[in-house]
Scaffold this motif. Structure first.
Motif, PDB file in Angstrom:
ATOM      1  N   LEU A 122       0.818  -1.214   0.000  1.00 22.89           N
ATOM      2  CA  LEU A 122       0.000   0.000   0.000  1.00 22.89           C
ATOM      3  C   LEU A 122       0.849   1.260   0.000  1.00 22.89           C
ATOM      4  O   LEU A 122       0.496   2.255  -0.641  1.00 22.89           O
ATOM      5  CB  LEU A 122      -0.941  -0.012   1.205  1.00 22.89           C
ATOM      6  N   ALA A 123       1.966   1.230   0.717  1.00 19.42           N
ATOM      7  CA  ALA A 123       2.841   2.402   0.756  1.00 19.42           C
ATOM      8  C   ALA A 123       3.439   2.698  -0.625  1.00 19.42           C
ATOM      9  O   ALA A 123       3.743   3.859  -0.945  1.00 19.42           O
ATOM     10  CB  ALA A 123       3.951   2.185   1.771  1.00 19.42           C
ATOM     11  N   SER A 124       3.563   1.657  -1.452  1.00 16.37           N
ATOM     12  CA  SER A 124       4.140   1.860  -2.781  1.00 16.37           C
ATOM     13  C   SER A 124       3.187   2.594  -3.725  1.00 16.37           C
ATOM     14  O   SER A 124       3.628   3.223  -4.685  1.00 16.37           O
ATOM     15  CB  SER A 124       4.529   0.507  -3.390  1.00 16.37           C
ATOM     16  N   VAL A 125       1.869   2.499  -3.459  1.00 22.22           N
ATOM     17  CA  VAL A 125       0.902   3.203  -4.312  1.00 22.22           C
ATOM     18  C   VAL A 125       0.222   4.357  -3.574  1.00 22.22           C
ATOM     19  O   VAL A 125      -0.459   5.182  -4.196  1.00 22.22           O
ATOM     20  CB  VAL A 125      -0.185   2.225  -4.822  1.00 22.22           C
ATOM     21  N   TRP A 126       0.383   4.400  -2.273  1.00 22.47           N
ATOM     22  CA  TRP A 126      -0.230   5.461  -1.461  1.00 22.47           C
ATOM     23  C   TRP A 126       0.769   5.889  -0.385  1.00 22.47           C
ATOM     24  O   TRP A 126       0.638   5.566   0.784  1.00 22.47           O
ATOM     25  CB  TRP A 126      -1.526   4.948  -0.827  1.00 22.47           C
ATOM     26  N   PRO A 127       1.829   6.610  -0.805  1.00 24.62           N
ATOM     27  CA  PRO A 127       2.932   6.930   0.113  1.00 24.62           C
ATOM     28  C   PRO A 127       2.623   8.078   1.078  1.00 24.62           C
ATOM     29  O   PRO A 127       3.495   8.905   1.357  1.00 24.62           O
ATOM     30  CB  PRO A 127       4.057   7.299  -0.854  1.00 24.62           C
ATOM     31  N   VAL A 128       1.403   8.123   1.580  1.00 23.01           N
ATOM     32  CA  VAL A 128       1.035   9.172   2.535  1.00 23.01           C
ATOM     33  C   VAL A 128       1.541   8.824   3.927  1.00 23.01           C
ATOM     34  O   VAL A 128       2.005   9.691   4.679  1.00 23.01           O
ATOM     35  CB  VAL A 128      -0.499   9.369   2.560  1.00 23.01           C
ATOM     36  N   LEU A 129       1.458   7.542   4.277  1.00 24.42           N
ATOM     37  CA  LEU A 129       1.909   7.084   5.583  1.00 24.42           C
ATOM     38  C   LEU A 129       3.095   6.139   5.414  1.00 24.42           C
ATOM     39  O   LEU A 129       3.152   5.368   4.446  1.00 24.42           O
ATOM     40  CB  LEU A 129       0.782   6.356   6.323  1.00 24.42           C
ATOM     41  N   PRO A 130       4.054   6.166   6.338  1.00 24.11           N
ATOM     42  CA  PRO A 130       5.189   5.236   6.241  1.00 24.11           C
ATOM     43  C   PRO A 130       4.724   3.797   6.445  1.00 24.11           C
ATOM     44  O   PRO A 130       3.744   3.540   7.152  1.00 24.11           O
ATOM     45  CB  PRO A 130       6.120   5.696   7.367  1.00 24.11           C
ATOM     46  N   SER A 131       5.441   2.852   5.852  1.00 23.81           N
ATOM     47  CA  SER A 131       5.023   1.452   5.907  1.00 23.81           C
ATOM     48  C   SER A 131       5.024   0.914   7.333  1.00 23.81           C
ATOM     49  O   SER A 131       4.170   0.088   7.682  1.00 23.81           O
ATOM     50  CB  SER A 131       5.933   0.598   5.012  1.00 23.81           C
ATOM     51  N   TRP A 132       5.944   1.376   8.186  1.00 28.20           N
ATOM     52  CA  TRP A 132       5.977   0.860   9.553  1.00 28.20           C
ATOM     53  C   TRP A 132       4.716   1.239  10.319  1.00 28.20           C
ATOM     54  O   TRP A 132       4.181   0.456  11.113  1.00 28.20           O
ATOM     55  CB  TRP A 132       7.226   1.362  10.291  1.00 28.20           C
ATOM     56  N   LEU A 133       4.205   2.454  10.065  1.00 26.59           N
ATOM     57  CA  LEU A 133       2.988   2.893  10.739  1.00 26.59           C
ATOM     58  C   LEU A 133       1.769   2.116  10.230  1.00 26.59           C
ATOM     59  O   LEU A 133       0.887   1.728  11.010  1.00 26.59           O
ATOM     60  CB  LEU A 133       2.786   4.391  10.521  1.00 26.59           C
ATOM     61  N   LEU A 134       1.739   1.869   8.921  1.00 26.22           N
ATOM     62  CA  LEU A 134       0.649   1.081   8.356  1.00 26.22           C
ATOM     63  C   LEU A 134       0.648  -0.342   8.924  1.00 26.22           C
ATOM     64  O   LEU A 134      -0.415  -0.892   9.255  1.00 26.22           O
ATOM     65  CB  LEU A 134       0.772   1.017   6.834  1.00 26.22           C
ATOM     66  N   ALA A 135       1.822  -0.938   9.033  1.00 27.21           N
ATOM     67  CA  ALA A 135       1.918  -2.312   9.541  1.00 27.21           C
ATOM     68  C   ALA A 135       1.371  -2.415  10.959  1.00 27.21           C
ATOM     69  O   ALA A 135       0.579  -3.313  11.283  1.00 27.21           O
ATOM     70  CB  ALA A 135       3.371  -2.790   9.500  1.00 27.21           C
ATOM     71  N   LEU A 136       1.774  -1.503  11.818  1.00 24.96           N
ATOM     72  CA  LEU A 136       1.290  -1.519  13.204  1.00 24.96           C
ATOM     73  C   LEU A 136      -0.200  -1.193  13.271  1.00 24.96           C
ATOM     74  O   LEU A 136      -0.934  -1.763  14.090  1.00 24.96           O
ATOM     75  CB  LEU A 136       2.096  -0.534  14.047  1.00 24.96           C
ATOM     76  N   ALA A 137      -0.661  -0.300  12.400  1.00 27.43           N
ATOM     77  CA  ALA A 137      -2.086   0.034  12.367  1.00 27.43           C
ATOM     78  C   ALA A 137      -2.916  -1.183  11.960  1.00 27.43           C
ATOM     79  O   ALA A 137      -3.987  -1.440  12.525  1.00 27.43           O
ATOM     80  CB  ALA A 137      -2.328   1.185  11.397  1.00 27.43           C
ATOM     81  N   PHE A 138      -2.426  -1.945  10.996  1.00 31.04           N
ATOM     82  CA  PHE A 138      -3.132  -3.155  10.578  1.00 31.04           C
ATOM     83  C   PHE A 138      -3.262  -4.137  11.743  1.00 31.04           C
ATOM     84  O   PHE A 138      -4.316  -4.748  11.946  1.00 31.04           O
ATOM     85  CB  PHE A 138      -2.402  -3.836   9.418  1.00 31.04           C
ATOM     86  N   MET A 139      -2.195  -4.279  12.511  1.00 31.20           N
ATOM     87  CA  MET A 139      -2.226  -5.205  13.649  1.00 31.20           C
ATOM     88  C   MET A 139      -3.287  -4.772  14.657  1.00 31.20           C
ATOM     89  O   MET A 139      -4.039  -5.606  15.192  1.00 31.20           O
ATOM     90  CB  MET A 139      -0.848  -5.265  14.302  1.00 31.20           C
ATOM     91  N   VAL A 140      -3.367  -3.474  14.920  1.00 33.31           N
ATOM     92  CA  VAL A 140      -4.331  -2.962  15.897  1.00 33.31           C
ATOM     93  C   VAL A 140      -5.761  -3.163  15.381  1.00 33.31           C
ATOM     94  O   VAL A 140      -6.643  -3.631  16.107  1.00 33.31           O
ATOM     95  CB  VAL A 140      -4.071  -1.473  16.177  1.00 33.31           C
ATOM     96  N   VAL A 141      -5.988  -2.807  14.125  1.00 29.92           N
ATOM     97  CA  VAL A 141      -7.337  -2.904  13.548  1.00 29.92           C
ATOM     98  C   VAL A 141      -7.840  -4.337  13.542  1.00 29.92           C
ATOM     99  O   VAL A 141      -8.987  -4.619  13.950  1.00 29.92           O
ATOM    100  CB  VAL A 141      -7.345  -2.330  12.112  1.00 29.92           C
TER     101      VAL A 141
END
Length: 459
Positions: A122-141
């Motif tokens: 997702l970060a490769s097509v939507w580089p608004v958020l860093p990949s590390w933040l997205l990864a942790l957000a996915f875990m929480v969700v």
């Protein structure tokens, strides 16, 4: 394996039993249709050429047999421990606990890999958020989703799987139109890529064997249907229907997709690194790369969701059988094993953070130990079914679902599995992985045996 006894045992587990048949079916379908198809199918084609279709037929045959065997046991004995429980019934506590812990370790490791992988896509097509933040957000969700109750979880996973199914159906329709020359702006490739100058099997039998090893791991995840059976309203009917539906749909989607890819894209093309995007590019579909990247990310997140569910139920079952800490039996307001969910995701959080801090150093090592787990699980499923079915027939038990062609079909499955393992041990790319998994199994079995003796001494 008497049904009435097993239903009572399931009720005593305290889990919710509100998952519907359609949710169970789509969960099994969605858990098997992941990055292995959307991104990994190209590796199989590169290894075997168009003859990878034979690899898919062989692997698909094994999956059908395993699912039939698993369905027979799950319908008679719906349990959140599934094949771990069946192995215990058939071969004793050490066997059941070992396969349960092995599967749990595989899932919690894969959870981290899927969170990191989806975030990177997702970060490769939507580089608004860093990949590390997205990864942790996915875990929480997805932790929150798994704590909402099995009915809500099942509905969420149902629609997640629908997205993947719709994408594959659209891909198959587009691929057929391209092959038959129905797209005016894209010439048909004909059958030259299937039977061109290099032939149908450019790498011979060795290539088909190598492709089989790639393909077999893509089918992993179908066994989660048996785990979820314990939380369905009518397990006898739901499991039978889910098994029959999941098996043929998986084969159609996998075989159909790979047939389209192998027909449209040359087997030695570098574009097979992203096989679906390669087909869409030939069809001159704008935005193909972005579309397939987003779909692949959805596939990973759906698998993450399903794997967290499966891991939590497995360790919950291990706890109930005295093979894991008693704390993990705690049930929440929504009849969800809260401690089991949190303990499963905790390992994933740690692995995710470590992978983000030390890229390509943590997860590859962990995955090397659990990468062959599906083969071990399938072997235990077939062995358990062979023992339990004979026991049931000997005692005259009436099973809700019976595998046809027993025991010949079960022996066929074990023979295919043995052949795949033999090929794997002589393949440089997988032999180390198989040895690592064997070492891990031995370690888990020894620890289980030691703790069993300790518990007996305390008592």
């Amino acid at each position: 394996m008497q049904s009435s006894i097993d239903e009572a045992g399931t009720a005593r587990q305290g889990l919710g039993q509100s998952m519907t048949s359609r949710q169970l079916t789509m969960m099994g379908l969605g858990s098997a249709i992941g990055a292995g198809l959307f991104l990994g199918s190209g590796a199989g084609i590169q290894a075997a050429g168009p003859a990878v279709l034979i690899s898919y037929l062989l692997a698909g045959t094994l999956v059908i047999i395993v699912m039939w065997a698993l369905g027979e046991m799950a319908a008679a004995h719906p349990s959140s421990g599934a094949f771990s429980t069946y192995a215990e019934k058939a071969m004793g506590r050490t066997a059941g606990a070992t396969i349960g812990w092995l599967w749990w370790l595989q899932l919690v490791t894969v959870i981290a890999a899927e969170a990191v992988g989806a975030a990177a896509l997702l970060a490769s097509v939507w580089p608004v958020l860093p990949s590390w933040l997205l990864a942790l957000a996915f875990m929480v969700v997805f932790t929150a989703i798994n704590l909402m109750g099995v009915k809500n979880y099942g509905e969420f996973e149902f629609w997640f799987a629908i997205i993947k199914v719709v994408a594959i159906v659209a891909f198959l329709a587009l691929g057929a139109a391209l092959i038959f020359g129905w797209l005016p702006h894209a010439p048909s490739p004909g059958l030259s890529n299937l039977f061109g100058s290099d032939g149908f099997a450019p790498a011979g039998l060795a290539g088909i064997a190598a492709g089989l090893l790639v393909v077999i791991f893509a089918f992993g995840g179908t066994e989660i249907v048996a785990v979820a059976a314990a939380e369905t309203k009518d397990p006898q009917h739901s499991v039978s229907r889910a098994i029959k539906t999941v098996v043929w749909r998986i084969l159609v989607f996998y075989f159909g997709s790979v047939l389209v890819i192998a027909t449209v894209v040359p087997w030695d093309s570098e574009a097979l690194a992203s096989p679906f995007a390669a087909v869409l590019s030939v069809a001159a579909i704008p935005g193909a790369d972005v579309a397939i990247t987003i779909i692949a990310a959805f596939a990973l997140l759906s698998a993450l969701n399903a794997n967290l569910y499966g891991a939590s139920r497995m360790i919950f079952s291990l706890s109930q059988r005295g093979e894991a800490p008693a704390l993990l039996q705690r049930i929440g307001l929504h009849r969800v094993p809260i401690a089991a969910v949190l303990s499963s995701v905790a390992f994933g959080f740690v692995a995710t953070v470590m992978e983000l801090l030390f890229p390509e150093k943590v997860l590859p090592v962990l995955l090397s130990f659990v990468g062959s787990t599906c083969l071990v699980v399938w072997g235990m499923v077939l062995t358990s079914q062979l023992i339990l079915r004979r026991r049931a027939d000997r005692e005259g038990q009436d099973l809700p679902m019976r595998m046809r062609g027993f025991p010949a079909i079960t022996y066929l499955g074990l023979g295919l599995l043995a052949a795949i393992l033999a090929v794997g041990f002589f393949s440089p790319g997988t032999s180390a992985q198989l040895v690592s998994t064997a070492v891990l199994i031995t370690g888990i079995a020894i620890l289980n045996k030691l703790f069993a003796h300790r518990r007996s001494a305390i008592r």
